[in-house]
Enzyme design. Structure first.
Site, PDB file in Angstrom:
ATOM      1  N   ASP A 116       5.392  -0.574  12.094  1.00 35.97           N
ATOM      2  CA  ASP A 116       4.774  -0.548  10.769  1.00 35.97           C
ATOM      3  C   ASP A 116       5.827  -0.929   9.721  1.00 35.97           C
ATOM      4  O   ASP A 116       6.959  -0.444   9.763  1.00 35.97           O
ATOM      5  CB  ASP A 116       4.216   0.860  10.487  1.00 35.97           C
ATOM      6  CG  ASP A 116       3.267   0.872   9.300  1.00 35.97           C
ATOM      7  OD1 ASP A 116       3.690   0.486   8.182  1.00 35.97           O
ATOM      8  OD2 ASP A 116       2.101   1.247   9.471  1.00 35.97           O
ATOM      9  N   ASN A 161      -7.489   5.574  11.205  1.00 36.79           N
ATOM     10  CA  ASN A 161      -8.331   5.690  10.012  1.00 36.79           C
ATOM     11  C   ASN A 161      -9.508   4.720  10.063  1.00 36.79           C
ATOM     12  O   ASN A 161      -9.332   3.560  10.436  1.00 36.79           O
ATOM     13  CB  ASN A 161      -7.495   5.393   8.761  1.00 36.79           C
ATOM     14  CG  ASN A 161      -6.315   6.350   8.612  1.00 36.79           C
ATOM     15  OD1 ASN A 161      -6.421   7.529   8.942  1.00 36.79           O
ATOM     16  ND2 ASN A 161      -5.185   5.845   8.142  1.00 36.79           N
ATOM     17  N   HIS A 202      -6.745  -0.336  14.221  1.00 36.81           N
ATOM     18  CA  HIS A 202      -5.379  -0.078  14.686  1.00 36.81           C
ATOM     19  C   HIS A 202      -5.174   1.404  14.876  1.00 36.81           C
ATOM     20  O   HIS A 202      -5.846   2.221  14.226  1.00 36.81           O
ATOM     21  CB  HIS A 202      -4.344  -0.634  13.698  1.00 36.81           C
ATOM     22  CG  HIS A 202      -4.554  -0.191  12.291  1.00 36.81           C
ATOM     23  ND1 HIS A 202      -5.497  -0.761  11.466  1.00 36.81           N
ATOM     24  CD2 HIS A 202      -3.988   0.799  11.573  1.00 36.81           C
ATOM     25  CE1 HIS A 202      -5.479  -0.154  10.291  1.00 36.81           C
ATOM     26  NE2 HIS A 202      -4.575   0.816  10.338  1.00 36.81           N
TER      27      HIS A 202
HETATM   28  P1  AMP Z   1      -4.250   2.045   7.479  1.00 39.43           P
HETATM   29  O1  AMP Z   1      -3.982   2.673   6.131  1.00 39.43           O
HETATM   30  O2  AMP Z   1      -4.615   3.033   8.555  1.00 39.43           O
HETATM   31  O3  AMP Z   1      -5.239   0.905   7.371  1.00 39.43           O
HETATM   32  O4  AMP Z   1      -2.853   1.461   7.928  1.00 39.43           O
HETATM   33  C1  AMP Z   1      -2.422   0.173   7.669  1.00 39.43           C
HETATM   34  C2  AMP Z   1      -0.961   0.145   8.008  1.00 39.43           C
HETATM   35  O5  AMP Z   1      -0.556  -1.204   8.147  1.00 39.43           O
HETATM   36  C3  AMP Z   1      -0.055   0.762   6.932  1.00 39.43           C
HETATM   37  O6  AMP Z   1       0.703   1.834   7.499  1.00 39.43           O
HETATM   38  C4  AMP Z   1       0.838  -0.403   6.492  1.00 39.43           C
HETATM   39  O7  AMP Z   1       2.157  -0.001   6.215  1.00 39.43           O
HETATM   40  C5  AMP Z   1       0.756  -1.317   7.694  1.00 39.43           C
HETATM   41  N1  AMP Z   1       0.994  -2.733   7.413  1.00 39.43           N
HETATM   42  C6  AMP Z   1       0.432  -3.486   6.439  1.00 39.43           C
HETATM   43  N2  AMP Z   1       0.889  -4.758   6.496  1.00 39.43           N
HETATM   44  C7  AMP Z   1       1.749  -4.798   7.552  1.00 39.43           C
HETATM   45  C8  AMP Z   1       2.558  -5.821   8.127  1.00 39.43           C
HETATM   46  N3  AMP Z   1       2.560  -7.081   7.621  1.00 39.43           N
HETATM   47  N4  AMP Z   1       3.322  -5.518   9.190  1.00 39.43           N
HETATM   48  C9  AMP Z   1       3.328  -4.257   9.692  1.00 39.43           C
HETATM   49  N5  AMP Z   1       2.582  -3.249   9.206  1.00 39.43           N
HETATM   50  C10 AMP Z   1       1.819  -3.504   8.142  1.00 39.43           C
END
Ligand code: AMP
Ligand code: ZN
Length: 136
Positions: free
Chosen positions: A32, A88, A101
């Site tokens: 992440d 989530n 995810h």
């Molecule tokens: P959620 O809030 O459950 O949808 O989690 C989305 C997650 O994706 C968050 O923890 C972000 O930090 C992560 N995220 C967003 N863009 C990227 C990226 N380009 N590479 C890795 N993680 C990401």
């Protein structure tokens, strides 16, 4: 099927860089970019599904199997003290990227209350009403 404007589809297609920990035909596991703790990773199915409602049951089972394997390896390598698996669904639940995810979050003693919620105190009648609603 890749979805335009989906950041995780772009990562899976190699159009956006990521730190990949594991990859097979079905999944990619990446770090992440804004980790809650050291080693916070995400399991991404390569096919685009918006959330767990849309994910086929078989893929959900495979994702959980992979989560267990990753958790074991990460715990050994990172020497963490515990682990949260977070997933989530929907904006109200905190979802910000609408490609299914699973968060793999290593936990360390004294790393803070990163996932704390306020525990409710419903009476027995309320619990009974909810149970009725969910089992009828
Ligand atoms: P959620 O809030 O459950 O949808 O989690 C989305 C997650 O994706 C968050 O923890 C972000 O930090 C992560 N995220 C967003 N863009 C990227 C990226 N380009 N590479 C890795 N993680 C990401
Ligand atoms: Zn996607």
């Amino acid at each position: 099927m890749k979805q335009d404007n989906c950041i995780f589809c772009k990562i899976i297609a190699g159009e956006i860089p990521s730190h990949t920990l594991y990859e097979d035909e079905q999944f990619k596991v990446i770090l992440d970019v804004n980790p809650a703790t050291k080693g916070h990773a995400l399991i991404l199915p390569k096919e685009h599904f918006a959330n767990l409602y849309e994910l086929p049951e078989e893929t959900a089972a495979d994702a959980m199997r992979l989560a267990k394997r990753m958790m074991k390896k990460m715990t050994e390598k990172l020497d963490c003290d515990g682990f949260n698996i977070v997933q989530n669904n929907g904006e109200v639940a905190g979802q910000t990227v609408f490609h299914f995810h699973m968060h793999l979050i290593p936990r360390y003693k004294n790393d803070g209350e990163i996932l704390k919620y306020i525990a409710g105190e419903p009476d027995q009648e309320e619990l009974a009403r909810i149970k009725k609603m969910l089992t009828e």
